[in-house]
Design an enzyme around this catalytic site. Structure first.
Site, short mmCIF file in Angstrom:
data_model
loop_
_atom_site.label_atom_id
_atom_site.label_comp_id
_atom_site.label_asym_id
_atom_site.label_seq_id
_atom_site.Cartn_x
_atom_site.Cartn_y
_atom_site.Cartn_z
N LYS A 151 -5.44 19.52 15.68
CA LYS A 151 -5.21 18.22 15.24
C LYS A 151 -3.81 17.67 15.63
O LYS A 151 -2.87 18.56 15.34
CB LYS A 151 -5.37 17.95 13.73
CG LYS A 151 -4.66 16.94 13.20
CD LYS A 151 -5.05 16.78 11.58
CE LYS A 151 -4.60 15.37 11.21
NZ LYS A 151 -4.53 15.23 9.64
N ASP B 203 1.50 10.46 11.12
CA ASP B 203 0.48 9.87 10.06
C ASP B 203 0.89 9.12 8.91
O ASP B 203 1.35 9.66 8.00
CB ASP B 203 -0.56 11.15 9.50
CG ASP B 203 -1.67 10.83 8.81
OD1 ASP B 203 -1.82 9.57 8.75
OD2 ASP B 203 -2.04 11.58 7.74
N LYS C 203 -0.22 5.30 3.36
CA LYS C 203 0.31 6.37 2.53
C LYS C 203 1.70 5.83 1.78
O LYS C 203 2.34 4.91 2.08
CB LYS C 203 0.86 7.70 3.20
CG LYS C 203 0.07 8.38 3.77
CD LYS C 203 0.50 9.95 4.40
CE LYS C 203 -0.49 10.50 5.08
NZ LYS C 203 -1.26 11.18 4.46
N ASP D 262 2.20 16.20 11.52
CA ASP D 262 0.71 16.29 11.32
C ASP D 262 -0.02 16.61 12.71
O ASP D 262 -1.33 16.64 12.98
CB ASP D 262 0.14 14.95 11.01
CG ASP D 262 -1.04 14.72 10.00
OD1 ASP D 262 -1.19 16.08 9.65
OD2 ASP D 262 -1.67 13.79 10.03
N ASP E 104 -6.86 7.18 6.32
CA ASP E 104 -5.99 8.22 6.02
C ASP E 104 -6.65 9.53 6.51
O ASP E 104 -6.01 10.61 6.46
CB ASP E 104 -4.97 8.20 4.72
CG ASP E 104 -4.19 8.98 4.77
OD1 ASP E 104 -3.55 9.74 5.67
OD2 ASP E 104 -3.51 9.34 3.72
N GLU F 206 -8.09 10.60 8.92
CA GLU F 206 -8.02 10.57 10.41
C GLU F 206 -8.09 11.77 11.21
O GLU F 206 -8.76 11.96 12.40
CB GLU F 206 -6.75 9.66 10.93
CG GLU F 206 -5.53 10.59 11.14
CD GLU F 206 -5.06 11.04 9.98
OE1 GLU F 206 -5.31 10.76 8.96
OE2 GLU F 206 -4.21 12.20 10.16
N ARG G 122 -10.15 14.15 10.85
CA ARG G 122 -11.43 14.60 10.92
C ARG G 122 -12.00 13.91 12.12
O ARG G 122 -12.95 14.33 12.79
CB ARG G 122 -12.07 14.70 9.73
CG ARG G 122 -12.35 13.30 9.27
CD ARG G 122 -12.66 13.30 7.57
NE ARG G 122 -11.58 13.83 6.67
CZ ARG G 122 -11.82 14.05 5.44
NH1 ARG G 122 -12.88 13.82 4.87
NH2 ARG G 122 -10.81 14.48 4.96
N1 BES Z 1 -2.39 14.53 7.23
C1 BES Z 1 -3.07 14.32 6.00
C2 BES Z 1 -3.18 15.82 5.05
C3 BES Z 1 -1.57 16.45 4.67
C4 BES Z 1 -1.37 16.36 3.43
C5 BES Z 1 -1.11 17.39 5.67
C6 BES Z 1 -0.05 16.98 3.08
C7 BES Z 1 -0.06 17.88 5.37
C8 BES Z 1 0.68 17.65 3.94
C9 BES Z 1 -4.39 13.86 6.09
O1 BES Z 1 -4.48 13.00 7.31
C10 BES Z 1 -4.86 12.98 4.93
O2 BES Z 1 -4.05 12.16 4.76
N2 BES Z 1 -5.69 13.46 4.24
C11 BES Z 1 -6.25 12.69 3.20
C12 BES Z 1 -7.74 12.58 3.13
C13 BES Z 1 -8.33 11.83 2.01
C14 BES Z 1 -7.84 10.37 2.26
C15 BES Z 1 -9.90 11.85 2.18
C16 BES Z 1 -5.70 13.56 1.85
O3 BES Z 1 -5.77 14.72 1.93
O4 BES Z 1 -5.49 12.87 1.12
ZN ZN Z 2 -3.36 13.48 8.69
ZN ZN Z 3 -4.07 11.00 7.13
#
Ligand code: BES
Ligand code: ZN
Ligand code: ZN
Length: 503
Positions: free
Chosen positions: A266, A271, A278, A289, A348, A350, A352
Site C-alpha cells: 500500500k 492519507d 480525517k 501511509d 478513508d 482507500e 483496500r
Molecule cells: N491509513 C489508514 C489506517 C491507519 C490508521 C494507518 C492509523 C496508520 C495509523 C486507513 O486508510 C484508514 O483510514 N482506515 C480507516 C478505515 C475505515 C474508514 C473503514 C480506519 O481504520 O479508520
Molecule cells: Zn490509508
Molecule cells: Zn484512509
C-alpha cells in the site's frame, strides 16, 4: 551510511572512540557478558562492580558510559544492558539486536565504535550488526540548521569484535546485515520524507533509479496507462489529488529460481481521508501511509543484493488520497481492475481499493504466493497496539509460517482470523461489494475485502502494519522516531525460506 567491519583485534587493542560491552543481571548481581573479558581485565576485574556503583542493573535498554582505564585504546566504555543472563549462556538474537541498537543510538556523533558483545554464532554477529546499523539511523535531511559542519552525525563505523572475518558464515552474515539494513534505512527515509516531496511520481522515480542500480526490471504505469488498463481502484483513490497515481512493478529474478513470490504494498503517499476527511489529530502522521510500499520495495532490493535464489516481484500501489472537486465521493461506485464493482462508502478506506487492483494484477502472473503489506486499519492498532503487526491469510499454515519467521527475525506480530460472518457487512445494495463493513473487527473486515481480489487458488497473506510502521514515542533499541521499516526483515526471510524450498 554506517560502515561495518569484522575485526580480529582484541577489545583492548582496537582503536575506537568507544568500546561497547554487554552487562546482564544474574543471581549474584551484575555480570559482564562474554566478549568483554579483556575490557574487564583492564578494570582489574571490577567492571561490573564499577558499573553497579554507577547504578547499572543490566536491564534491557540501559546504557551506561564510563571513562576507560589505561590499557584500553578507546577513551570510553559503553555498557549496554542485556536483561537476565541466560542459564545456557546463549543470549537471544533480538536482545543482542536491541542492545546494539541502543549503543549505536547512544554513540550518535562518535566516529568509530567497537562492539565487544557476546558472539557465539554467525546469527549473533548478524543480529548485532543489524542492530548497530539500524540504531545508527537518523533522519536529518530537512534539518538545515542542524546540518552545518558542527552537526553531530550518525556513528560512521561499526567494528564487530568476536566475529570471524575469515569464516564464510560470519562474512556472509555481515554482508547480509549491511545490505538488509541499508534497504530498511532507505525505506525509513522514504516514509519520513514529507508528502510534498514524496508523491506517486517521485516515489516511482526513486524505484526506477534504484532498480537500475541493482539490475531490477521496473515498469511504471502512469495515469494514462492505468486508465487504459481499467485500474478503477487506484484511479478512484488518486482522483482527488493534483498529483496522479502510479502502479509500479519492480522485479528481481534469479536464474536458478524455482519459485516466485509476489509482494504488494500500500503506497498512499498521504492519507487525508479524502472527502471522508480525517479529523485533526489523525492526519499529522499520514505521510506514513506508504510504509507497506516502502517495505515491499526494500525487500525486493535486499533480496537482489543478497542474491536469493527466488524471483521476487514487488507491486507498489501509489496514490495520494485528497479531497477536491474531482475526488471520489462516498456513494460513488468504482469498477475495479478485476471487473468487480465497489461502492465507496468511506473514502478513508482507500488502502483496500488500491491494493485490490494490485492484488488482481499480481495474481495474473500466477506467483507461488502473494503477501501484501499495508498500514491498512486503525482497528488493527486498537487490537494489537503500536508494536506488532497483524497477519491474516487464506491458508493457516502459511499464516503460521509467517508468524514464526517474524518471531525469528525479531519482529513482533500476531495471527488474526478472517471470519466469513463479517463479509455480509460489506454487502452493497448498488454494487458487488462496499469498501466498508462493520466497525467492530475492522482489521479483519479489510482483510476479507482484500481476499476477494486474490486470484483463485493462490496462497495469500496480508500484513496490517498500521501499528508498528511509524513510531511516535521515544526511540528504543534500534527503533527510531518516525518510519521504522516494519516488515522488511520478515519479507526478506520469507523470500529466503521460499528460495530454500522451506515454504
Ligand atoms: N491509513 C489508514 C489506517 C491507519 C490508521 C494507518 C492509523 C496508520 C495509523 C486507513 O486508510 C484508514 O483510514 N482506515 C480507516 C478505515 C475505515 C474508514 C473503514 C480506519 O481504520 O479508520
Ligand atoms: Zn490509508
Ligand atoms: Zn484512509
Amino acid at each position: 551510511m554506517t560502515a561495518l567491519t569484522l575485526s580480529t583485534a582484541g577489545a583492548a587493542t582496537l582503536r575506537a572512540d568507544a568500546l561497547v560491552v554487554g552487562v546482564a543481571k544474574s543471581g549474584k548481581g551484575l555480570v559482564v557478558a562474554p566478549g568483554a573479558e579483556a575490557v574487564d581485565e583492564a578494570f582489574d576485574g571490577r567492571l561490573a562492580a564499577v558499573l553497579e556503583t554507577l547504578g547499572a542493573a543490566g536491564a534491557e535498554g540501559e546504557a551506561t558510559k564510563l571513562p576507560a582505564p589505561a590499557g584500553l585504546k578507546a577513551p570510553v566504555v559503553l555498557a549496554v544492558g542485556l536483561g537476565s543472563a541466560p542459564e545456557d549462556g546463549a543470549y537471544g538474537t533480538e536482545v543482542l539486536r536491541r542492545a546494539a541498537g541502543t549503543a549505536a543510538r547512544t554513540l550518535h556523533g562518535a566516529k568509530k565504535a567497537a562492539f565487544a558483545l557476546p558472539v557465539a554464532t554467525a546469527e549473533d554477529a548478524e543480529a548485532i550488526a543489524e542492530g548497530a546499523l539500524l540504531g545508527a539511523y537518523a533522519y536529518t535531511a530537512y534539518q538545515d540548521s542542524k546540518n552545518g559542519k558542527d552537526a553531530k552525525k550518525p556513528l560512521a563505523e561499526v567494528a564487530l569484535l568476536g566475529a570471524k572475518p575469515r569464516d564464510k558464515a560470519h562474512k556472509a552474515a555481515a554482508e547480509r546485515a549491511q545490505a538488509l539494513t541499508e534497504e530498511i534505512n532507505r525505506a525509513r527515509d522514504l516514509i519520513n520524507m514529507p508528502p510534498n516531496d514524496l508523491y506517486p511520481e517521485t516515489f516511482a522515480a526513486v524505484v526506477t533509479a534504484v532498480g537500475k542500480e541493482h539490475g531490477l526490471k521496473v515498469q511504471v504505469l502512469d495515469e494514462k496507462a492505468l486508465e487504459k488498463g481499467g485500474y478503477g481502484g487506484i484511479l478512484g483513490v488518486g482522483k482527488g489529488a493534483a498529483r496522479g497515481p502510479r502502479l509500479v512493478r519492480v522485479a528481481y529474478t534469479h536464474p536458478k529460481a524455482e519459485k516466485t513470490l509476489a509482494l504488494v504494498g500500500k503506497g498512499i503517499t498521504y492519507d487525508s481521508g479524502g472527502i471522508s476527511l480525517k479529523p485533526a489529530g489523525h492526519n499529522e502522521t499520514m505521510k506514513c501511509d506508504m510504509s507497506g510500499a516502502a517495505a515491499v520495495f526494500a525487500a525486493v532490493v535486499a533480496a537482489a543484493r543478497i542474491g536469493l535464489a527466488v524471483n521476487v516481484t514487488g507491486w507498489l500501489a501509489l496514490a495520494e488520497n485528497m479531497p477536491s472537486g474531482n475526488a471520489t465521493r462516498p456513494g460513488d461506485v468504482l469498477r475495479m481492475y478485476s471487473g468487480k464493482t465497489v461502492e465507496v462508502l468511506n473514502t478513508d478506506a482507500e488502502g483496500r481499493l488500491v491494493l485490490a487492483d494490485a492484488l488482481t494484477r499480481a495474481s495474473e502472473e500466477n506467483p507461488d504466493a502473494i503477501v501484501d503489506v499495508a498500514t491498512l486499519t486503525g482497528a488493527m492498532v486498537l487490537a494489537l497496539g503500536h508494536r506488532r503487526f497483524g497477519i491474516m491469510a487464506n491458508d493457516d499454515d502459511y499464516r503460521t509460517a509467517i508468524h514464526e519467521i517474524a518471531e525469528e527475525v525479531g519482529e513482533d506480530s500476531w495471527p488474526m482470523p478472517l471470519p466469513s460472518d463479517l463479509r455480509k457487512g460489506m454487502d452493497s445494495p448498488t454494487a458487488d461489494i462496499a469498501n466498508m463493513g462493520e466497525r467492530m473487527g475492522g482489521g479483519m473486515v479489510a482483510g476479507l475485502f482484500l481476499q476477494e481480489f486474490v486470484g483463485e487458488g493462490i496462497t495469500w497473506a496480508h500484513l496490517d502494519i498500521a501499528g508498528p510502521a511509524f513510531h511516535e514515542g521515544a526511540p528504543y533499541g534500534y527503533t527510531p522516531k518516525g518510519g521504522t521499516g516494519s516488515a522488511v526483515r520478515t519479507l526478506v526471510k520469507l523470500a529466503e525460506k521460499t528460495a530454500d524450498g522451506e515454504l
